[in-house]
Design an enzyme around this catalytic site. Structure first.
Site, PDB file in Angstrom:
ATOM      1  N   ARG A  16     -17.205 -17.927   0.792  1.00  0.00           N
ATOM      2  CA  ARG A  16     -17.727 -18.797  -0.272  1.00  0.00           C
ATOM      3  C   ARG A  16     -16.761 -18.818  -1.466  1.00  0.00           C
ATOM      4  O   ARG A  16     -16.012 -19.760  -1.648  1.00  0.00           O
ATOM      5  CB  ARG A  16     -19.141 -18.315  -0.693  1.00  0.00           C
ATOM      6  CG  ARG A  16     -19.949 -19.360  -1.436  1.00  0.00           C
ATOM      7  CD  ARG A  16     -19.724 -19.433  -2.926  1.00  0.00           C
ATOM      8  NE  ARG A  16     -19.908 -18.142  -3.598  1.00  0.00           N
ATOM      9  CZ  ARG A  16     -19.550 -17.926  -4.855  1.00  0.00           C
ATOM     10  NH1 ARG A  16     -18.993 -18.891  -5.570  1.00  0.00           N
ATOM     11  NH2 ARG A  16     -19.726 -16.729  -5.409  1.00  0.00           N
ATOM     12  N   ASP A  17     -16.715 -17.737  -2.220  1.00  0.00           N
ATOM     13  CA  ASP A  17     -15.891 -17.717  -3.435  1.00  0.00           C
ATOM     14  C   ASP A  17     -14.401 -17.783  -3.079  1.00  0.00           C
ATOM     15  O   ASP A  17     -13.593 -18.300  -3.854  1.00  0.00           O
ATOM     16  CB  ASP A  17     -16.177 -16.438  -4.235  1.00  0.00           C
ATOM     17  CG  ASP A  17     -15.961 -16.617  -5.733  1.00  0.00           C
ATOM     18  OD1 ASP A  17     -15.574 -17.715  -6.143  1.00  0.00           O
ATOM     19  OD2 ASP A  17     -16.171 -15.650  -6.483  1.00  0.00           O
ATOM     20  N   HIS A 217     -19.263  -8.098  -9.736  1.00  0.00           N
ATOM     21  CA  HIS A 217     -18.474  -9.148  -9.084  1.00  0.00           C
ATOM     22  C   HIS A 217     -17.198  -9.303  -9.907  1.00  0.00           C
ATOM     23  O   HIS A 217     -17.235  -9.800 -11.030  1.00  0.00           O
ATOM     24  CB  HIS A 217     -19.301 -10.443  -9.075  1.00  0.00           C
ATOM     25  CG  HIS A 217     -18.595 -11.642  -8.520  1.00  0.00           C
ATOM     26  ND1 HIS A 217     -18.791 -12.094  -7.233  1.00  0.00           N
ATOM     27  CD2 HIS A 217     -17.704 -12.489  -9.080  1.00  0.00           C
ATOM     28  CE1 HIS A 217     -18.047 -13.177  -7.023  1.00  0.00           C
ATOM     29  NE2 HIS A 217     -17.365 -13.435  -8.132  1.00  0.00           N
ATOM     30  N   HIS A 219     -13.057 -10.311 -10.621  1.00  0.00           N
ATOM     31  CA  HIS A 219     -11.888 -11.142 -10.319  1.00  0.00           C
ATOM     32  C   HIS A 219     -10.643 -10.443 -10.851  1.00  0.00           C
ATOM     33  O   HIS A 219     -10.700  -9.743 -11.855  1.00  0.00           O
ATOM     34  CB  HIS A 219     -12.040 -12.533 -10.947  1.00  0.00           C
ATOM     35  CG  HIS A 219     -12.942 -13.430 -10.153  1.00  0.00           C
ATOM     36  ND1 HIS A 219     -12.492 -14.527  -9.479  1.00  0.00           N
ATOM     37  CD2 HIS A 219     -14.265 -13.353  -9.900  1.00  0.00           C
ATOM     38  CE1 HIS A 219     -13.501 -15.116  -8.853  1.00  0.00           C
ATOM     39  NE2 HIS A 219     -14.603 -14.421  -9.103  1.00  0.00           N
ATOM     40  N   CYS A 250     -12.958 -19.542  -9.175  1.00  0.00           N
ATOM     41  CA  CYS A 250     -13.937 -20.592  -9.420  1.00  0.00           C
ATOM     42  C   CYS A 250     -13.198 -21.864  -9.799  1.00  0.00           C
ATOM     43  O   CYS A 250     -12.340 -21.851 -10.678  1.00  0.00           O
ATOM     44  CB  CYS A 250     -14.874 -20.156 -10.550  1.00  0.00           C
ATOM     45  SG  CYS A 250     -15.951 -21.476 -11.100  1.00  0.00           S
ATOM     46  N   ASN A 261     -10.617 -13.105  -6.319  1.00  0.00           N
ATOM     47  CA  ASN A 261     -11.562 -11.996  -6.382  1.00  0.00           C
ATOM     48  C   ASN A 261     -10.868 -10.676  -6.059  1.00  0.00           C
ATOM     49  O   ASN A 261      -9.798 -10.651  -5.467  1.00  0.00           O
ATOM     50  CB  ASN A 261     -12.661 -12.209  -5.328  1.00  0.00           C
ATOM     51  CG  ASN A 261     -13.541 -13.404  -5.638  1.00  0.00           C
ATOM     52  OD1 ASN A 261     -13.072 -14.528  -5.659  1.00  0.00           O
ATOM     53  ND2 ASN A 261     -14.810 -13.160  -5.874  1.00  0.00           N
TER      54      ASN A 261
END
Lengths: 315, 315
Positions: A16-17, A217, A219, A250, A261
């Site tokens: 996803r990310d 989460h 980055h 993002c 990430n």
């Protein structure tokens, strides 16, 4: 290093990310191959995709179809992301998502507008709908995530006080619906966190709500993801998002070309070398990272891919 | 995080450890531009090059000539590396190196043979010559560096006990010559260190020789350089080597393509964001990192280059 946890749980967010910012749009078959390989390598929670506008994020189109084709491994949770009620309704309709009751907030007005086209007030207002939707399918809406919890490329510093106030407000909102906030995810969406900031924010939240399960989460936008993860581990944190091969970012963060990430296999390596258990097979995971590089068609920021695991020495 | 130092000292090793593995051999003018820009950005100790075989490491040929052309900034130490008596003699003959009395050892037989064509016994034997050479020019031979202090790609694990024994032996050797070991550099030449290993090795050395000044040389081979640096900072370490744009790697480390040294500007960013002073101007340093990328002709592993400093928010 006395507060280090015995084991960590990693949610893999690469499909996803990781993929949502890639120039190359992967086919359903390619995304399926990646997700299945990740589960095979021992990851037990995988964010498979998102239910967002295919116009805004074409990389995540067909997430429902992808979920339908997955060969599922027992014991693995297949997650997805949604950022509005329509997305949550789509996820529910798909019937194939392992739904956890997350409510997604952001600590920056400027970012949340760019990312979701709503302001913070509107986000809280919509959260009430989400709570009802979750309840209707028997899922406890007891998880809150706060994006841009450390800082924002469009707005600057995000004070710890603002995050604390958002948590307090979320708890009240949930309490109004008879729900206790159980889990809180803090997302350093744009890579503003430092070890000191991580320590201070976690410490502040802990001292006020010691029962809260915390998840991070991270980055690597400014190169501190691994150090920030270490600072969090030292605070006893046990749950982390990470992305295979360090892919990600993002599309609405305003820092195109920046690092993604925190890298799953590099993070798992640090945990293992620091005596913290994970569920992954590190060599298998490095193979999946190589697969991810092949699929996106460019070298990644992952280090272990080229540096090599030390498994032959680790017995 | 209570043992964090107030300030750290960074020795910039990019012009040496950074460039020595690059496919493109920089001209003297290019190396001069890089070194002068690094000093301009606030670095006060710079390893300019090495006196080693130009056949084995052509990138470092003409280090004497480079030193001769440098526009020197007051307060900046211009260092160089040598790994045998011939190199040390060349450095002395050049007359332009700010010589510190380093004796270079390695904790791995397999690596030291590849890197210097000697074994550990022969290295200790040659150290006596170095001590005499340093003394003859009035430099105290009171610094020892240990390469491969955490592990070796050719030999595996390097036990803490072996490093402790090498330090004890070095101290005895120096004591035989009437010198006290003052400074010890630990080099994670092939990226084997983990935060736990860093903490344990530093703690062990500290408890035995509390007066020793410790310095750390980290590589990001397996993605843990920044976390290892944080662990060292938490042990109060105040001296680090780092390489602009994260360039670097040892041509004899056996991991071609792996990540290089810890990145100077990213490390300085972590220090600053954690309230630890450095001597650098971060924005100027990021510009030098861009220059370094242009000179070597490829993108680097540095993150701040693309992520951006937060200086506009930091006042």
């Amino acid at each position: 290093m006395s507060d280090l946890p015995k084991a960590v749980h990693i949610m893999e967010v690469g499909p996803r990310d990781g993929l949502q910012i890639e120039a190359k749009i992967l086919t359903i078959a390619e995304r399926k191959e990646l997700v299945e390989a990740l589960a095979e390598a021992g990851l037990t929670e995988i964010e498979v995709g998102s239910f967002v506008s295919p116009k805004a994020v074409p990389q995540m189109a067909d997430t429902a179809a992808l979920l339908g084709t997955l060969q599922r491994r027992p014991g693995v949770a297949y997650r997805a992301l949604w950022l509005n009620s329509r997305g949550l309704n789509q996820a529910i309709a798909a019937g194939t998502v392992d739904i956890e009751g997350w409510i997604h907030l952001a600590a920056s007005e400027a970012f949340v507008k760019r990312n979701t086209n709503r302001d913070i007030e509107e986000t809280f207002a919509q959260a009430a709908d989400w709570i009802d939707l979750y309840k209707a399918i028997g899922v406890a809406p007891d998880c809150v995530s706060i994006m841009a919890a450390f800082g924002c490329n469009f707005e600057g510093e995000v004070p710890v006080k603002r995050v604390v106030e958002m948590v307090a407000r979320s708890r009240n909102l949930l309490a109004d619906h008879g729900v206790n906030l159980r889990k809180l995810a803090l997302a350093d969406t744009m890579g503003w966190a430092s070890p000191r900031h991580v320590t201070f924010l976690i410490g502040t939240l802990r001292s006020r709500w010691p029962e809260l399960e915390l998840k991070l989460h991270l980055h690597d936008t400014r190169g501190l993801a691994m150090a920030n993860a270490l600072a969090a581990l030292q605070m006893g944190l046990r749950e982390f998002d990470a992305s295979i091969a360090g892919l990600g970012g993002c599309p609405f963060a305003g820092n195109k070309g920046a690092a993604g990430n925190i890298c799953t296999e590099d993070f798992a390596f640090m945990c293992l070398e620091t005596g913290i258990e994970t569920s992954v097979d590190l060599d298998a995971l490095v193979s999946v990272a190589r697969l991810a590089e092949r699929l996106v068609g460019h070298p990644s920021a992952g280090k272990l891919i080229r540096g090599g695991t030390l498994s032959e020495y680790r017995g």
